[in-house]
Design an enzyme around this catalytic site. Structure first.
Site, PDB file in Angstrom:
ATOM      1  N   LYS A  99      -3.468   1.783   4.771  1.00 52.60           N
ATOM      2  CA  LYS A  99      -2.325   2.108   5.635  1.00 52.60           C
ATOM      3  C   LYS A  99      -2.773   2.910   6.852  1.00 52.60           C
ATOM      4  O   LYS A  99      -2.270   2.698   7.948  1.00 52.60           O
ATOM      5  CB  LYS A  99      -1.259   2.878   4.849  1.00 52.60           C
ATOM      6  CG  LYS A  99      -0.508   1.979   3.865  1.00 52.60           C
ATOM      7  CD  LYS A  99       0.661   2.686   3.213  1.00 52.60           C
ATOM      8  CE  LYS A  99       1.365   1.757   2.230  1.00 52.60           C
ATOM      9  NZ  LYS A  99       2.412   2.410   1.457  1.00 52.60           N
ATOM     10  N   LYS A 139      -2.504  -9.444  -0.132  1.00 48.91           N
ATOM     11  CA  LYS A 139      -1.347  -9.457  -1.047  1.00 48.91           C
ATOM     12  C   LYS A 139      -0.056  -9.649  -0.253  1.00 48.91           C
ATOM     13  O   LYS A 139       0.015  -9.265   0.915  1.00 48.91           O
ATOM     14  CB  LYS A 139      -1.299  -8.183  -1.884  1.00 48.91           C
ATOM     15  CG  LYS A 139      -0.957  -6.950  -1.104  1.00 48.91           C
ATOM     16  CD  LYS A 139      -0.715  -5.755  -1.994  1.00 48.91           C
ATOM     17  CE  LYS A 139      -0.310  -4.608  -1.067  1.00 48.91           C
ATOM     18  NZ  LYS A 139       0.054  -3.386  -1.673  1.00 48.91           N
ATOM     19  N   LYS A 151       5.472  -6.052   2.300  1.00 50.69           N
ATOM     20  CA  LYS A 151       6.604  -5.862   3.210  1.00 50.69           C
ATOM     21  C   LYS A 151       6.108  -5.621   4.624  1.00 50.69           C
ATOM     22  O   LYS A 151       6.769  -5.949   5.590  1.00 50.69           O
ATOM     23  CB  LYS A 151       7.416  -4.640   2.776  1.00 50.69           C
ATOM     24  CG  LYS A 151       8.050  -4.810   1.424  1.00 50.69           C
ATOM     25  CD  LYS A 151       8.473  -3.476   0.816  1.00 50.69           C
ATOM     26  CE  LYS A 151       8.879  -3.679  -0.636  1.00 50.69           C
ATOM     27  NZ  LYS A 151       9.189  -2.451  -1.346  1.00 50.69           N
TER      28      LYS A 151
HETATM   29  P1  TYM Z   1       6.151  -0.646  -3.630  1.00 45.76           P
HETATM   30  O1  TYM Z   1       7.524  -0.298  -3.163  1.00 45.76           O
HETATM   31  O2  TYM Z   1       5.129  -0.996  -2.605  1.00 45.76           O
HETATM   32  O3  TYM Z   1       6.213  -1.857  -4.642  1.00 45.76           O
HETATM   33  C1  TYM Z   1       7.121  -1.871  -5.750  1.00 45.76           C
HETATM   34  C2  TYM Z   1       6.466  -2.611  -6.909  1.00 45.76           C
HETATM   35  O4  TYM Z   1       6.121  -3.952  -6.519  1.00 45.76           O
HETATM   36  C3  TYM Z   1       4.766  -4.212  -6.850  1.00 45.76           C
HETATM   37  N1  TYM Z   1       4.190  -5.130  -5.844  1.00 45.76           N
HETATM   38  C4  TYM Z   1       3.562  -6.279  -6.137  1.00 45.76           C
HETATM   39  N2  TYM Z   1       3.297  -6.890  -7.307  1.00 45.76           N
HETATM   40  C5  TYM Z   1       2.659  -8.083  -7.262  1.00 45.76           C
HETATM   41  N3  TYM Z   1       2.266  -8.687  -6.109  1.00 45.76           N
HETATM   42  C6  TYM Z   1       2.493  -8.106  -4.907  1.00 45.76           C
HETATM   43  N4  TYM Z   1       2.110  -8.709  -3.788  1.00 45.76           N
HETATM   44  C7  TYM Z   1       3.168  -6.842  -4.889  1.00 45.76           C
HETATM   45  N5  TYM Z   1       3.565  -6.006  -3.896  1.00 45.76           N
HETATM   46  C8  TYM Z   1       4.187  -4.953  -4.495  1.00 45.76           C
HETATM   47  C9  TYM Z   1       4.081  -2.860  -6.809  1.00 45.76           C
HETATM   48  O5  TYM Z   1       2.902  -2.844  -7.566  1.00 45.76           O
HETATM   49  C10 TYM Z   1       5.161  -1.960  -7.385  1.00 45.76           C
HETATM   50  O6  TYM Z   1       5.109  -1.954  -8.794  1.00 45.76           O
HETATM   51  N6  TYM Z   1       3.938   3.741  -4.654  1.00 45.76           N
HETATM   52  C11 TYM Z   1       4.885   2.753  -5.160  1.00 45.76           C
HETATM   53  C12 TYM Z   1       6.240   3.320  -5.498  1.00 45.76           C
HETATM   54  C13 TYM Z   1       6.244   4.495  -6.444  1.00 45.76           C
HETATM   55  C14 TYM Z   1       6.006   4.428  -7.845  1.00 45.76           C
HETATM   56  C15 TYM Z   1       6.181   5.768  -8.320  1.00 45.76           C
HETATM   57  C16 TYM Z   1       5.672   3.395  -8.720  1.00 45.76           C
HETATM   58  C17 TYM Z   1       6.513   5.781  -6.136  1.00 45.76           C
HETATM   59  N7  TYM Z   1       6.485   6.558  -7.243  1.00 45.76           N
HETATM   60  C18 TYM Z   1       6.000   6.066  -9.659  1.00 45.76           C
HETATM   61  C19 TYM Z   1       5.490   3.726 -10.078  1.00 45.76           C
HETATM   62  C20 TYM Z   1       5.665   5.046 -10.536  1.00 45.76           C
HETATM   63  C21 TYM Z   1       5.098   1.691  -4.088  1.00 45.76           C
HETATM   64  O7  TYM Z   1       4.938   1.933  -2.923  1.00 45.76           O
HETATM   65  O8  TYM Z   1       5.590   0.507  -4.579  1.00 45.76           O
END
Ligand code: TYM
Length: 345
Positions: A115, A211, A214
């Protein structure tokens, strides 16, 4: 210390849209787990602030994401569905975890590296003025400490996430073990990640080396959960494959075809390797993948459009109260264990 049923916690950012990777990698798993475990799911609006946002953008994205969580099948009476900033203990424990996490540990996080690169990279000059990285906030750097706090605040046993969050959950485990060894066993619960067998890493259809995300990659390569069937068909039809026309699951050498097989496998709960044997050409694989994705998403889209703002607000109010009831005693236990003066109340 853990609740009788094991507890699951996970989070998602309120970016305003939800793509197929979020669904296959995380949300679908959450809906299954809510009936097996005590489930807590959080819209992490404070994490969204780590990148520049317009006023109002985060609140709007939070409403859209809450509606999506209900639409995919999370039941606010069964799971706890809430907004991170509505439970102030996240910020409180976030600071404490920052003080117990090494600079070097955060520096190794690949998501921070990626990022910050996209924002122009870190300027290592020693005058501190570094104009080129003004938009790389300190919060972007310490984000994984807040994520660890999110998890530890609920005495979490299991964290269902996609593959890209593996490193953050591993850091959480390291910090949890450190807290227990410094302040006493049982101060926090040490969590484990749970990554689904298919769909844990959905790739961009146009750039199968990246991957699905968003923020990065072309729109044509990203399937949104709310995309119209025609858009889904078109995006999958145009997905990048390769020239040798052999259908084989081989992520290294055939990333585009393997991605389609993973998506089809995720959508039909079938092993992608065994699916490969049923196809000799890319055309039919694409048609079947599009059909399976459209069928999987149709009921979610219908529910999304039928929910009112009042339904969403009601669910979040129930969720905030339930989340607070768990987070407050855990926070008090941690405050006492690390030796902060009690308020005497
Ligand atoms: P975020 O919002 O980027 O993504 C949410 C969830 O979607 C999964 N994900 C994917 N899985 C498969 N293929 C992809 N291309 C893909 N893109 C996203 C992510 O692995 C995630 O499970 N840091 C985290 C949010 C967070 C969190 C937490 C998660 C904050 N606190 C505590 C677990 C526990 C995030 O930015 O996810």
């Amino acid at each position: 210390m853990s609740a009788q049923r094991p507890r699951v916690f996970s989070g998602i950012q309120p970016s305003g849209s939800t793509h197929l990777g979020n669904y296959l990698g995380a949300l679908r798993n959450w809906t299954h787990l809510q009936h097996e475990m005590d489930s807590v799911y959080c819209i992490v609006d404070m994490h969204a602030l780590t990148l520049p946002k317009e006023p109002g953008e985060v609140a709007e994205g939070t409403m859209t994401m809450a509606r999506m969580l209900l639409a995919v099948g999370l039941d606010p009476e069964v799971s706890t569905i809430f907004v991170q900033s509505h439970v102030p203990q996240h910020a409180e424990l976030g600071w404490i975890v920052q003080c117990l996490t090494g600079f070097g540990e955060l520096r190794r996080m690949t998501q921070f590296k990626d990022k910050s690169e996209r924002l122009g990279g870190l300027n290592e000059g020693d005058d501190g003025s570094a104009r080129s990285n003004a938009s790389i906030s300190a919060g972007l750097f310490t984000y994984p400490a807040l994520q660890a706090a999110d998890i530890l605040l609920y005495d979490t046993d299991v964290v269902p996430v996609g593959d890209d969050q593996r490193q953050h959950v591993e850091l959480t485990r390291d910090v949890a073990l450190r807290i227990n060894s410094r302040f006493g066993e049982g101060t926090v619960v040490v969590p484990e990640h749970r990554i689904p067998p298919a769909g844990a890493r959905v790739m961009n259809l146009q750039r199968p080396d990246q991957k699905m995300s968003k923020s990065v990659g072309s729109e044509a390569g990203t399937i949104e959960v709310l995309d119209e069937p025609k858009q889904i068909e078109k995006k999958i039809k145009r997905a990048v494959t390769d020239n040798d026309a052999e259908v084989r699951f081989d992520v290294q050498n055939k990333p585009g075809v393997s991605n389609l097989l993973s998506i089809l496998g995720g959508a039909t709960s079938t092993d992608p390797e065994s699916l490969a044997a049923s196809y000799t050409q890319y055309g039919p694989l694409k048609v079947d993948t599009a059909t399976a994705v459209i069928e999987m998403l149709a009921p979610i889209q219908a529910r999304f459009h039928s929910l009112s703002d009042a339904d969403v607000h009601d669910a979040l109010t129930i969720g905030r109260n339930k989340a607070h009831a768990v987070a407050n005693p855990v926070m008090n236990r941690i405050r006492t264990a690390i030796g902060l003066l009690s308020t005497g109340q």
